[in-house]
Scaffold this active site. Structure first.
Site, PDB file in Angstrom:
ATOM      1  N   LYS A 211      -6.303  -5.087   2.094  1.00  0.00           N
ATOM      2  CA  LYS A 211      -7.245  -5.516   1.060  1.00  0.00           C
ATOM      3  C   LYS A 211      -6.490  -6.281  -0.031  1.00  0.00           C
ATOM      4  CE  LYS A 211     -10.804  -3.630  -1.985  1.00  0.00           C
ATOM      5  NZ  LYS A 211     -11.561  -2.441  -2.355  1.00  0.00           N
ATOM      6  N   GLU A 217       4.426  -1.683   3.006  1.00  0.00           N
ATOM      7  CA  GLU A 217       4.588  -1.386   4.432  1.00  0.00           C
ATOM      8  C   GLU A 217       4.004  -2.512   5.281  1.00  0.00           C
ATOM      9  OE1 GLU A 217       3.264   0.512   2.110  1.00  0.00           O
ATOM     10  OE2 GLU A 217       3.684   2.646   2.409  1.00  0.00           O
ATOM     11  N   GLY A 271     -10.942   1.040   0.882  1.00  0.00           N
ATOM     12  CA  GLY A 271     -10.096   1.020   2.081  1.00  0.00           C
ATOM     13  C   GLY A 271     -10.511   2.063   3.110  1.00  0.00           C
ATOM     14  N   ARG A 272     -10.708   3.289   2.677  1.00  0.00           N
ATOM     15  CA  ARG A 272     -11.009   4.371   3.629  1.00  0.00           C
ATOM     16  C   ARG A 272     -12.453   4.350   4.120  1.00  0.00           C
ATOM     17  NH1 ARG A 272      -9.612   5.791  -1.374  1.00  0.00           N
ATOM     18  NH2 ARG A 272     -11.089   6.916  -2.694  1.00  0.00           N
ATOM     19  N   GLU A 357      -8.044  11.598  -0.082  1.00  0.00           N
ATOM     20  CA  GLU A 357      -7.858  10.492  -1.023  1.00  0.00           C
ATOM     21  C   GLU A 357      -9.124  10.318  -1.873  1.00  0.00           C
ATOM     22  OE1 GLU A 357      -5.110   6.942  -0.315  1.00  0.00           O
ATOM     23  OE2 GLU A 357      -7.054   6.027   0.016  1.00  0.00           O
ATOM     24  N   HIS A 388      -3.427  26.313  21.177  1.00  0.00           N
ATOM     25  CA  HIS A 388      -2.088  26.753  21.574  1.00  0.00           C
ATOM     26  C   HIS A 388      -1.071  26.470  20.477  1.00  0.00           C
ATOM     27  CE1 HIS A 388      -3.567  27.530  25.633  1.00  0.00           C
ATOM     28  NE2 HIS A 388      -4.328  26.468  25.423  1.00  0.00           N
ATOM     29  N   LYS A 515       4.307   4.701  -5.448  1.00  0.00           N
ATOM     30  CA  LYS A 515       4.582   3.303  -5.069  1.00  0.00           C
ATOM     31  C   LYS A 515       5.493   2.652  -6.113  1.00  0.00           C
ATOM     32  CE  LYS A 515       0.091   2.310  -2.906  1.00  0.00           C
ATOM     33  NZ  LYS A 515      -1.148   1.530  -3.031  1.00  0.00           N
TER      34      LYS A 515
HETATM   35  O1  F6P Z   1      -2.700   4.547   0.037  1.00  0.00           O
HETATM   36  C1  F6P Z   1      -3.344   3.817  -0.919  1.00  0.00           C
HETATM   37  C2  F6P Z   1      -4.140   2.694  -0.381  1.00  0.00           C
HETATM   38  O2  F6P Z   1      -4.505   1.883  -1.448  1.00  0.00           O
HETATM   39  C3  F6P Z   1      -5.353   3.112   0.426  1.00  0.00           C
HETATM   40  O3  F6P Z   1      -6.437   3.463  -0.348  1.00  0.00           O
HETATM   41  C4  F6P Z   1      -5.588   1.916   1.264  1.00  0.00           C
HETATM   42  O4  F6P Z   1      -6.443   2.217   2.330  1.00  0.00           O
HETATM   43  C5  F6P Z   1      -4.170   1.605   1.684  1.00  0.00           C
HETATM   44  O5  F6P Z   1      -3.397   1.891   0.540  1.00  0.00           O
HETATM   45  C6  F6P Z   1      -3.937   0.205   2.158  1.00  0.00           C
HETATM   46  O6  F6P Z   1      -4.198  -0.742   1.157  1.00  0.00           O
HETATM   47  P1  F6P Z   1      -4.313  -2.269   1.502  1.00  0.00           P
HETATM   48  O7  F6P Z   1      -5.474  -2.446   2.419  1.00  0.00           O
HETATM   49  O8  F6P Z   1      -4.536  -2.960   0.188  1.00  0.00           O
HETATM   50  O9  F6P Z   1      -3.037  -2.710   2.150  1.00  0.00           O
END
Ligand code: F6P
Length: 546
Positions: A211, A217, A271-272, A357, A388, A515
């Site tokens: 987003k 990452e 995002g979620r 979250e 198990h 972060k």
């Molecule tokens: O972990 C925090 C967060 O902002 C989530 O809410 C989101 O889904 C994820 O990082 C990824 O964010 P982005 O889509 O901006 O890379």
């Protein structure tokens, strides 16, 4: 009522007080006893919604408790809050954003608006573009730079930009599809190298989903994948192998992604809650758009249920009330999720983000302290595997951990095998509730001729306390529509809980500090100036500093 309290707040406080009192009185009630005391219990606590069947009768929620919980929902203004969500008000108040994931799965012509701005046309345009690209890639009309058909997609994203697509693919993937879908989320070379291993750049599409397009990452993985493409296809060739889903088109352009390969991610999509958007592009391509559309339709059917069915028969509402009963009424801090379906093995991971979250908050929307516990810790694994591993603790541990059991009527493979899977899920719901009394164990050991002293030591160890609550959700099968309905069920449950707790379920400020500090620590690991740290952190940095 104090001077600052409005009548509505006073009514809410009174509803909570009544709920707490009733829960305390009911805290020692046995679930089995509730079936005897409440002849209509099963019918009252079973509902059908959007093709799913939900059985909450093995929860420890009493009839009186449910009444108090429903009164609480009404005092919290549940129906009005639901209306505000669907009408596109800025319910994500700390970011001044609407929260409109239902708009993403609504049929064409729905007419949603975010903060007064129409959004449905934009949704339909993006959906149509996804359909065109998915169809063209699957038919071979759109090919890679060297003219070869795409055979694989590497989906890069993390959190909400990863967990939904990963679950959908794992749940619905054909054994032998024309396109393989792989994922890379973590900033760990092993992940990206694993995702690319054995793939050919000529036949691979890389879809970068972020987003913000700033997530460390995702950008690190995207750079690696891009370099892999460029190395064999060149800069120009690589462009034909890249697509992005983002709310930051300027940044995707700088990254070298052609504008016609960028799909919008609106700011009113959390995002979620985003799997319904272009975040599902990789799945739409790899599974086919018809499957993706069926997934959207399943969720839309749950939206209909949630918005039209009275609270006492409303599946997400009832699930949320059972959760609040466990979490607040009976102080149970953990919940397990056990899908009896390998295809749904990633559901617990998906729900960890969705629930924790969203509702892992200790401050209200107005900035005050939440006077009660909020989100439970969620964990789980597929059944029977979990049996198990952690079921010992569920049956005999010191904490009572409510469990969501997800059963599937029609499974994969031989029917007798599926019957075994189902039997285990059903038996666990019964075993967790009825337990096994010590007297019965003693009787059995005595009948076997065991020495009384040995029985004294062994019988308690073989006793099951029971009264461990479960919710059973039944899917007709693991198909796109049922999965859509299931995820939407949990989304709305999370929303209802947030309303009851008075928190904003749609922001995530709690992920920011880590972060920020990671960026600072990275600078130090790479030889930058060292900052002030506690002795432990300073020692760890020194250990890894180049
Ligand atoms: O972990 C925090 C967060 O902002 C989530 O809410 C989101 O889904 C994820 O990082 C990824 O964010 P982005 O889509 O901006 O890379």
């Amino acid at each position: 009522m104090t001077e600052t309290e409005t009548p509505a707040l006073a009514a809410l406080a009174a509803a909570w007080a009544r709920f707490d009192r009733i829960a305390e009185q009911a805290s020692s009630a046995s679930i089995g006893g509730l079936f005897a005391a409440e002849p209509d219990r099963l019918e009252r606590l079973r509902v059908d919604a959007a093709g799913l069947h939900l059985d909450l009768s093995k929860q420890s929620l009493t009839a009186e408790g449910l009444g108090a919980a429903l009164a609480l929902a009404r005092a919290a203004g549940m129906e009005a809050a639901r209306g505000r969500l669907f009408e596109g008000f800025a319910v994500n108040s700390s970011e001044d954003r609407a929260v409109l994931h239902p708009a993403l799965r609504a049929p064409n012509g729905a007419g949603y608006a975010a903060k007064g701005e129409p959004v449905s046309t934009e949704v339909e345009v993006t959906r149509a573009r996804m359909k065109v690209l998915a169809g063209a890639i699957r038919s071979g009309e759109v090919r890679g730079a060297t003219g070869q058909r795409f055979r694989a997609i590497v989906h890069i994203g993390i959190g909400g930009s990863d967990l939904g697509p990963r679950l959908v693919w794992d749940a619905l993937r054909p054994l032998d599809g024309p396109i393989e879908l792989r994922f890379a989320a973590n900033v760990d070379g092993a992940e990206m190298l694993g995702a690319l291993h054995g793939l050919e750049p000529d036949t691979t599409l890389v879809v970068i989903v972020s987003k913000t397009f700033t997530t460390l990452e995702t950008l690190a993985n995207a750079q690696l994948a891009r370099a892999w493409l460029v190395q064999s296809l060149g800069e120009a060739g690589a462009r034909a192998h890249l697509a992005a889903v983002s709310a930051a088109p300027g940044k995707t352009g700088l990254f070298g992604i052609a504008p016609d390969r960028v799909f919008a991610f609106a700011d009113w999509v959390g995002g979620r809650f985003s799997i319904w958007s272009a975040v599902g592009l990789s799945c739409a391509i790899a599974l086919g758009f018809e499957t993706f559309q069926a997934f959207l339709d399943g969720a839309a059917a749950m939206d209909d249920h949630f918005t039209t069915v009275p609270l006492e028969r409303n599946a997400p509402v009832l699930m949320a009330l059972a959760e609040v009963w466990n979490r607040n009424g009976l102080a149970r801090p953990v919940r397990a999720v056990v899908p009896y379906a390998r295809r749904l093995a990633l559901l617990p991971a998906f729900l960890q983000q969705l629930e924790m979250e969203s509702n892992g908050k200790r401050v209200t929307r107005e900035g005050g302290g939440v006077p009660r516990a909020t989100a439970a810790t969620v964990f789980g694994d597929a059944g029977t595997n979990g049996q198990h591993a952690f079921f010992q603790l569920l049956h005999q541990g010191t904490d009572v951990i409510p469990v969501d059991l997800v059963l599937v009527a029609e499974g994969d493979g031989p029917p007798d095998m599926h019957a075994k899977l189902l039997a285990n899920g059903i038996a666990q719901s019964e075993a967790l509730m009825i337990g096994r009394p010590e007297a019965e164990v003693r009787e059995e050991l005595e009948a076997g001729g065991m020495d009384p002293a040995e029985i004294d030591a062994l019988a308690p160890q073989r006793t099951f306390p029971g009264d461990r609550p479960t919710t059973t959700i039944v899917l007709p099968r693991v198909d796109a529509a049922s999965l859509g309905a299931l995820l939407a069920l949990y989304e709305h449950k999370v929303f209802v809980e947030g309303v009851l707790w008075g928190i904003n379920s749609f922001d995530q400020w709690g992920v920011e500090l880590g972060k920020t500090l990671a960026t600072r620590v990275l600078g130090e690991l790479e030889g930058g100036e060292t900052g002030m740290h506690d002795p432990s952190t300073a020692a760890l940095i020194a250990r890894f500093r180049g």
